[in-house]
Structure formats: C-alpha cells, structure tokens
Design an enzyme around this catalytic site. Structure first.
Site, PDB file in Angstrom:
ATOM      1  CG  HIS A  37      -1.893  -1.066   1.307  1.00 31.26           C
ATOM      2  ND1 HIS A  37      -1.860  -2.040   2.276  1.00 31.26           N
ATOM      3  CD2 HIS A  37      -2.962  -1.348   0.528  1.00 31.26           C
ATOM      4  CE1 HIS A  37      -2.873  -2.866   2.101  1.00 31.26           C
ATOM      5  NE2 HIS A  37      -3.557  -2.485   1.044  1.00 31.26           N
ATOM      6  NE  ARG A 187      -7.925 -12.310   2.707  1.00 33.76           N
ATOM      7  CZ  ARG A 187      -8.549 -11.562   1.784  1.00 33.76           C
ATOM      8  NH1 ARG A 187      -7.885 -11.124   0.730  1.00 33.76           N
ATOM      9  NH2 ARG A 187      -9.829 -11.276   1.898  1.00 33.76           N
TER      10      ARG A 187
END
Ligand code: PAF
Length: 283
Positions: A37, A187
């Site tokens: 990100h 995750r």
C-alpha cells in the site's frame, strides 16, 4: 491530514483541492496497510497534488465463510502510515455510509471474472467493481492506484473503466515483496510462524515456472507441472489453482508465446495466498 467518514465531507474536501487545480489521486484500500500500500501511496504522492486513501473493508466482496469478520482493522496504525506518507485525505466510511439500507445496483464485468480467482470466489469481483465504482463516483479522482499482486482485479477494473467511460486513469504498480519473496498482503498476518516460513515457496514456484519458460518450455501444462512440483515440497500448502493465461483476456493459453501471466492461489491452513508473474517473451 484530514479524515472523513462521510461522503459529503469527501466531496467538500476534494472540491476545494480541485478548485486549486490539483490532480486528484485515489488509493483504494481495505486498510491493514503494508509496504505494498505504501508503494501505491508513494506513486500517487509523486503524481498527484491531492492524495486520497480510502480505508473500507468492503463486505460485498467477501463470500460466506470468508474472512470478513476477522479481517484486520488497525485504524490508528493505518492513519499513522497515511500521515507519514503525506496523504491529504483518508476516507474511512462506515458500512451504513457506503451501502445505506443495502444496494440494488451492481457493477458486473463479465467473462474476465469467470477465471482464476473468480472461479473460486463467486461474487467477489462484483463486490470489488461495485465498491470501486462508488469510490470513483465519490472521490472523482483523475488517477487510481492498484497493485499488480491482484492482477485479475487490476485487469477487471481497467476493463470496467474503459467499458463505462469512467474519466480516470488506472495505474498498476509492481508487487512489493518481503526479502524472502513473499508478496506483501494484509492476509500474511494470519500466518502462524510455521506457515510463514513455508509461504515464500509460492513465489519460488512461480519463479521456477518463469525459469523453465525462459529456458524454452512452451507447453503450459508442463510448466504448471513444474510449479506444482515445487509447491509439493511445502507440507501444508494446498493448491487452489495454477494457471498460465493471456494477461488481457485472462483465458488459459494453449501455447506460451508473447505476454503471459503465471498466476496461482494456494491455501496455507485457512489463509489464502495469491501471487503472479507477468512475462513478456517478446522483450
Ligand atoms: O484490493 C483491495 O484492497 C480491494 O479489493 C479494494 C480495491 C480496496 C476494493 O475494496
């Protein structure tokens, strides 16, 4: 940095930035921000005068039994990351703000969503394209940033933007990896230390595929066999799919020529990991 929870606040803040002549960049995320990100935010920061990051764990892209409830939501940490990266506005809406009483209107990209992850996650891409359309309509960015790690998502969004004449550019940024090759993903934090030590084999296996292709193997079934052989060395990996597809149509190729996408999804315990390598044999 401003933090908005409502659509009205976003519209107000973006209108001011646009009046000043700023190019508006949007990085849509579900939070639990990691280095992947951060690279998208940095790319947006380099290109755009006004950078918006949305943080919204979108319920409509999770299937029954998937990890919506346990998806990490470290909002304070995420805001700190955004502040550090010089983000102008974080949009962190509630489910009610985004979906009100529910939604009767969906955005669905056909065909491209039937293959790869779409085969195993029915409705997932419909949720992604619907929420991205909503975010694009709310923020009205000039550019939106997505990661190559979610290769199918990037192709589907690009096609949706083209098909629906949405007035923005989609920028796809390279996959960011841990030093051992594991692709950055929110995750990854589900993995136990034992699973984490097995996880890099996914990228190692895809690299094996790349190597045999570069050495001249052209039969996709044989390349898949080589990839599977590497994955078989990890005791707890369960393969969901390994596919070699055309990077634009996402259809499996009969023979490896030109550009191909080698993509795989595996389970390590309950955790689903995906990764891919884009190859251009013409270069
Ligand atoms: O890639 C993601 O995190 C999500 O699919 C996205 C694009 C933010 C839509 O919810």
């Amino acid at each position: 940095m401003d933090v908005a929870q409502t659509i009205a606040q976003v519209r107000g803040a973006v209108a001011v930035a646009r009046k000043k002549g700023s190019v508006i960049g949007l990085v849509p995320t579900m939070g639990a921000l990691h280095q992947g990100h951060v690279s998208l935010i940095k790319a947006a920061r380099a290109d755009c005068g006004y950078v918006v990051v949305s943080i919204f764990v979108n319920p409509t892209q999770f299937g029954p039994g998937e990890d919506f409830d346990r998806y990490p939501r470290p909002i304070d940490q995420d805001l700190e990351v955004c502040r550090h990266e010089g983000v102008d506005l974080v949009f962190a809406p509630t489910i009610e703000e985004m979906y009100g009483e529910g939604t009767l209107t969906w955005v669905q990209v056909d065909r491209l969503t039937d293959t790869l992850c779409g085969r195993f996650r029915p409705g997932h891409f419909r949720g992604v394209t619907t929420v991205c359309t909503k975010l694009f309509n709310i923020v009205q960015p000039d550019r939106a940033y997505f990661g190559q790690k979610d290769a199918q998502q990037a192709v589907v969004i690009q096609r949706m933007v083209a098909d629906l004449n949405m007035p923005l550019e989609i920028v796809v940024c390279p996959t960011i990896r841990e030093p051992d090759g594991l692709a950055a993903s929110s995750r990854n934090q589900y993995l136990t230390s034992d699973q984490r030590s097995q996880a890099p084999i996914l990228y190692k296996a895809l690299r094996r595929g790349q190597e045999v292709i570069e050495a001249g193997l052209r039969d996709p079934a044989k390349v898949v066999q080589q990839i599977r052989h590497v994955l078989d060395q990890a005791p707890d990996i369960r393969v969901q799919y390994i596919s070699i597809v055309d990077p634009q149509t996402l259809e499996p190729v009969d023979r490896i020529v030109g550009k191909v996408l080698i993509a795989a999804a595996v389970y390590l315990g309950q955790t689903r990991l995906i990764d891919n390598i884009l190859l251009d044999l013409d270069r």
